[in-house]
Design an enzyme around this catalytic site. Sequence first.
Site: not given
Length: 162
Positions: A38-41, A137
């Site tokens: 789920r990290n947006a990086f 992120s």
Amino acid sequence: MQKASFNAVFDPHCRLLILGSLPGDASLTAGHYYAHPRNAFWPIISQLIDVDLTQRPFAERYTLIKQHGIALWDVVQQASRVGSLDTAIQAPQLNSLHTWCTELDQLQIVAFNGQTAAKYGSKLIPGYIKQVVLPSSSPAYTLSFNQKCHTWLTELAPHLKT
């Protein structure tokens, strides 16, 4: 629990350095930067370089970002931390960012992935290098993906290799 950062991912000719604080547990378990699903990086960087990185192996992701002049590292070399939250970091030992940044002769900007990275790292960056603090992120930072992405792209796109 003692936790440590990964080695830097970089090309000596990078123009943009993105600094996190310290990898979270999902990343440490996977052995790769920003491995939490789920990290947006990686979705943000995919939009930044116009290449979908999200389904590629991490080694390929690293190769592609380096080709675009992007480097990754963390401000904290090691620290005690229970869980993954930056607020739980205790007794941080920092990476030698000042020396390292001076050796990257094309480095134009250091982007901190969140406030904690900036808190620990901003004083370690040589004064002639531009610094920007980006919204984290991390899924723990609840700003919408679109808001995060807009800020990241606005700040970082001018510093990419074409």
